[in-house]
Design an enzyme around this catalytic site. Structure first.
Site, PDB file in Angstrom:
ATOM      1  N   GLY A  69      -1.777  -2.956   9.859  1.00 51.05           N
ATOM      2  CA  GLY A  69      -0.913  -2.953  11.041  1.00 51.05           C
ATOM      3  C   GLY A  69       0.179  -4.005  11.023  1.00 51.05           C
ATOM      4  N   GLY A 103       1.401  -1.568   4.295  1.00 48.24           N
ATOM      5  CA  GLY A 103       1.780  -0.221   3.894  1.00 48.24           C
ATOM      6  C   GLY A 103       2.723   0.448   4.871  1.00 48.24           C
ATOM      7  CD  GLU A 114      -6.962  -6.210   3.187  1.00 52.24           C
ATOM      8  OE1 GLU A 114      -7.233  -5.761   2.058  1.00 52.24           O
ATOM      9  OE2 GLU A 114      -6.244  -5.595   4.009  1.00 52.24           O
ATOM     10  CG  ASN A 160      -1.831   1.119   1.340  1.00 53.26           C
ATOM     11  OD1 ASN A 160      -1.432   2.252   1.092  1.00 53.26           O
ATOM     12  ND2 ASN A 160      -3.069   0.863   1.700  1.00 53.26           N
ATOM     13  CB  THR A 165      -5.392   4.444   9.219  1.00 51.51           C
ATOM     14  OG1 THR A 165      -5.326   3.386   8.266  1.00 51.51           O
ATOM     15  CG2 THR A 165      -5.353   3.849  10.615  1.00 51.51           C
ATOM     16  CB  THR A 166      -9.215   1.481   7.192  1.00 50.16           C
ATOM     17  OG1 THR A 166      -8.788   2.081   5.981  1.00 50.16           O
ATOM     18  CG2 THR A 166     -10.561   0.837   7.002  1.00 50.16           C
ATOM     19  NE  ARG A 218      -7.880  11.211   5.355  1.00 46.40           N
ATOM     20  CZ  ARG A 218      -8.310  10.621   6.460  1.00 46.40           C
ATOM     21  NH1 ARG A 218      -7.469   9.904   7.192  1.00 46.40           N
ATOM     22  NH2 ARG A 218      -9.536  10.745   6.879  1.00 46.40           N
ATOM     23  CG  HIS A 226      -8.353   4.089   1.046  1.00 47.90           C
ATOM     24  ND1 HIS A 226      -8.554   3.946   2.400  1.00 47.90           N
ATOM     25  CD2 HIS A 226      -9.559   4.410   0.523  1.00 47.90           C
ATOM     26  CE1 HIS A 226      -9.830   4.180   2.677  1.00 47.90           C
ATOM     27  NE2 HIS A 226     -10.457   4.475   1.557  1.00 47.90           N
ATOM     28  CG  ASP A 236      -3.127   4.614   0.663  1.00 46.97           C
ATOM     29  OD1 ASP A 236      -3.086   4.493  -0.564  1.00 46.97           O
ATOM     30  OD2 ASP A 236      -4.035   4.149   1.382  1.00 46.97           O
ATOM     31  CG  HIS A 237       1.504   5.398   4.819  1.00 49.46           C
ATOM     32  ND1 HIS A 237       0.806   6.097   5.772  1.00 49.46           N
ATOM     33  CD2 HIS A 237       1.069   4.129   4.882  1.00 49.46           C
ATOM     34  CE1 HIS A 237      -0.017   5.269   6.387  1.00 49.46           C
ATOM     35  NE2 HIS A 237       0.126   4.079   5.876  1.00 49.46           N
TER      36      HIS A 237
HETATM   37  N1  PXP Z   1      -5.629  -3.153   4.221  1.00 50.55           N
HETATM   38  C1  PXP Z   1      -6.554  -2.178   4.318  1.00 50.55           C
HETATM   39  C2  PXP Z   1      -7.955  -2.508   3.943  1.00 50.55           C
HETATM   40  C3  PXP Z   1      -6.217  -0.888   4.744  1.00 50.55           C
HETATM   41  O1  PXP Z   1      -7.156   0.071   4.858  1.00 50.55           O
HETATM   42  C4  PXP Z   1      -4.867  -0.607   5.044  1.00 50.55           C
HETATM   43  C5  PXP Z   1      -4.461   0.783   5.446  1.00 50.55           C
HETATM   44  O2  PXP Z   1      -4.641   1.661   4.409  1.00 50.55           O
HETATM   45  C6  PXP Z   1      -3.936  -1.649   4.925  1.00 50.55           C
HETATM   46  C7  PXP Z   1      -4.345  -2.921   4.539  1.00 50.55           C
HETATM   47  C8  PXP Z   1      -2.493  -1.455   5.216  1.00 50.55           C
HETATM   48  O3  PXP Z   1      -2.326  -1.157   6.552  1.00 50.55           O
HETATM   49  P1  PXP Z   1      -0.915  -0.675   7.079  1.00 50.55           P
HETATM   50  O4  PXP Z   1      -0.626   0.623   6.424  1.00 50.55           O
HETATM   51  O5  PXP Z   1      -1.130  -0.582   8.548  1.00 50.55           O
HETATM   52  O6  PXP Z   1       0.064  -1.746   6.688  1.00 50.55           O
END
Ligand code: PXP
Length: 406
Positions: free
Chosen positions: A343, A364, A302, A158, A251-252, A200, A194, A160-161
Site C-alpha cells: 500500500g 507495486g 517484511e 513488485n 491482494t495479500t 491469477r 508473487h 505482479d500488476h
Molecule cells: N509486499 C507484499 C508481501 C505484498 O503481498 C505486496 C502486494 O503484492 C506488496 C508488498 C506490494 O504492495 P503494493 O502493490 O500495494 O505496493
C-alpha cells in the site's frame, strides 16, 4: 582521540587507515568503551617477528599481537585499553589463501586482537577458543548491522500488476519480464513477484525468465504450499517472502501468522536454508510475530504497512506508523533484517523510508498506477528520488509526509 592508528608498513597500504580507525571506534562503542584508548599499529613481518620473539618467545612473524594495557584491571578501566599490532605482510598472504581482500583480513585481525584485549584467549583451552570465536562472530554481525543501518534503503518493485493486465486479456502483453528489466534499468534494487497457487497473474514462465534476467535480486513472494515450495527450491530465487494466501482475496490481506504455525514455517525455513535461500516473513507490526519469525529462523521480516497506508485519518495513520517504527526497531534489535511494504505510494512512502532500521521497501501498485501516465521508467525514478531524498534528509531534519501530487 580513542583510536590511535599508525602504519610503518610502507606506502602501498592495501587498507584505508580512516576506515580501520572507524572500525576501531565502533568496536570500542560496542562494549561501551567510548572513552578508552585503543592503539593500532600496522607493520611488516620483520618487526612482527621481533615482537613475537621478545614478548612470546616464538620465532617468525605472526598475523596479530595484542598488548593489554591494564593488566589485572577491567579492560579500558585505566583509560587505555591496549595496543594491537598487525602484520600487513602476513595479512596479505592470508587474504590470498582465503580469497578475500587484504582490507577484510586486516579488519578481521583487528577484531581478533580486540577480543584478546578484552581478556579472551583461544590458547587457554578448546572451550575458550570456541567462546572467543563466538564473541568475534557477534562483533562481525553487529558491524554488519551497523553498516546496513547507515545504508541507503533499497527499492524493490513488485511487477505482479503488469501480469494482471496481461491476464485480463489472456494474451502475452504487457510482459512482466520486460517490466522487471525496465525497473532495474531505472534503478530499482530488486524485483518482487508473487507466484500464486491460482496463477491469477504471475505465471511459471515469468519466474523462470526472471530468474535468468533479473540482475539485482529476485524476491519470490509465496504461500507455504508444497507445490510452490518445490518450485522455489528448484528456481532458487535470491530470497523468498512467505505470505498468507487466500483464493478469495484481491491482494495479500494481512500479515502471516508465524506464531500460529511456527513448527510448519520453521520446517519451510530449514528447507530453504539447505538451498541457501534466505526467507522473509511478511508480518503485521506485532512483537509476537517478530519473535516467532526469529524462532523460525527467518533472515528478514517484511513489515506489513497496509493498515498505515489505508488509514482513514491522520491520527490513525500516526498510530499505525508508530506501530511500524516500534516493530522495525524490535525486529532489527533482535537481529532480523527489516523490509516493509504494501500500500505504499508517493505520499506515504517518505515517512517509512526515513526509518533507519528499514533496509528495503517493496512497492507495486502505486508505481504501476503512475507508470500508466508517466511511463514505468519515470515512475520508478520518481519513487527512488523520494526515498533517497528522505534518507538524505534523515540526518538534517524530520521526515516529510507529503509529495506534490501528480
Ligand atoms: N509486499 C507484499 C508481501 C505484498 O503481498 C505486496 C502486494 O503484492 C506488496 C508488498 C506490494 O504492495 P503494493 O502493490 O500495494 O505496493
Amino acid at each position: 582521540m580513542p583510536v590511535l592508528i599508525r602504519s610503518e608498513a610502507g606506502d602501498a597500504l592495501p587498507v584505508s587507515l580512516e576506515s580501520l580507525e572507524r572500525t576501531g571506534a565502533r568496536l570500542l562503542g560496542q562494549y561501551g568503551l567510548d572513552n578508552a584508548e585503543l592503539s593500532i599499529l600496522l607493520t611488516g613481518d620483520k618487526h612482527m617477528a621481533e615482537l613475537n620473539r621478545a614478548y612470546r618467545r616464538k620465532s617468525g612473524a605472526t598475523n596479530v599481537l595484542s598488548f593489554p594495557m591494564s593488566a589485572g584491571e577491567e579492560p579500558g578501566g585505566a583509560g587505555m585499553l591496549g595496543d594491537i599490532v598487525i602484520s600487513v605482510d602476513t595479512a596479505r598472504r592470508e587474504a590470498g589463501l582465503k580469497k578475500i581482500t587484504c582490507h577484510r583480513r586486516i579488519e578481521r585481525l583487528l577484531i581478533h586482537g580486540f577480543v584478546h584485549l578484552l581478556g579472551y584467549d583461544h590458547e587457554r583451552s578448546p572451550e575458550e577458543a570456541e567462546i572467543m570465536l563466538a564473541e568475534e562472530n557477534k562483533i562481525i554481525d553487529n558491524l554488519k548491522r551497523q553498516e546496513r543501518r547507515n545504508a541507503m534503503v533499497n527499492l524493490a518493485i513488485n511487477v505482479d500488476h503488469v501480469a494482471t493486465l496481461r491476464e485480463a486479456r489472456g494474451i502475452n502483453e504487457p510482459d512482466p519480464v520486460t517490466a522487471a528489466n525496465i525497473c532495474e534499468l531505472a534503478g530499482a534494487g530488486g524485483i518482487v513477484v508473487h507466484l500464486r497457487e491460482d496463477r491469477r497473474h504471475i505465471q511459471d514462465r515469468d519466474v523462470r525468465l526472471m530468474r535468468e534476467l533479473v540482475k539485482t535480486k529476485l524476491n519470490l513472494e509465496m504461500g507455504a504450499s508444497d507445490e510452490i515450495i518445490a518450485i522455489a527450491l528448484d528456481l532458487k530465487p535470491d530470497m523468498i517472502t512467505l505470505v498468507p494466501e487466500k483464493r478469495e482475496e484481491l491482494t495479500t490481506e494481512g500479515g502471516l501468522d508465524v506464531a500460529g504455525q511456527l513448527t510448519r514455517l520453521k520446517e519451510v525455513v530449514d528447507r530453504m536454508k539447505e538451498a541457501a535461500i534466505p526467507v522473509s516473513m511478511f508480518i503485521d507490526p506485532e512483537w509476537k510475530q517478530i519473535e516467532a519469525s526469529k524462532k523460525a529462523g527467518a533472515t528478514f521480516v517484511e513489515i506489513h504497512t497496509g493498515r498505515y497506508s489505508d488509514a482513514a485519518s491522520e491520527a490513525e495513520a500516526d498510530h499505525e506508523f508508530d506501530l511500524i517504527v516500534t516493530a522495525a526497531e524490535e525486529a532489527y534489535e533482535s537481529g532480523l533484517r527489516v523490509n516493509a511494504g504494501h500500500g505504499l505510494n508517493y505520499l506515504n512512502t517518505p515517512r517509512v523510508a526515513a526509518l533507519e532500521t528499514i533496509e528495503e521497501l517493496s512497492i507495486g501498485h502505486a508505481v504501476m498506477a503512475r507508470a500508466i501516465f508517466v511511463g514505468l521508467d519515470q515512475a520508478v525514478r520518481e519513487m527512488l528520488d523520494l526515498i533517497r531524498l528522505e534518507r538524505a534528509n534523515r540526518k538534517t531534519g524530520p521526515a516529510t509526509a507529503a509529495f506534490p501530487a501528480p
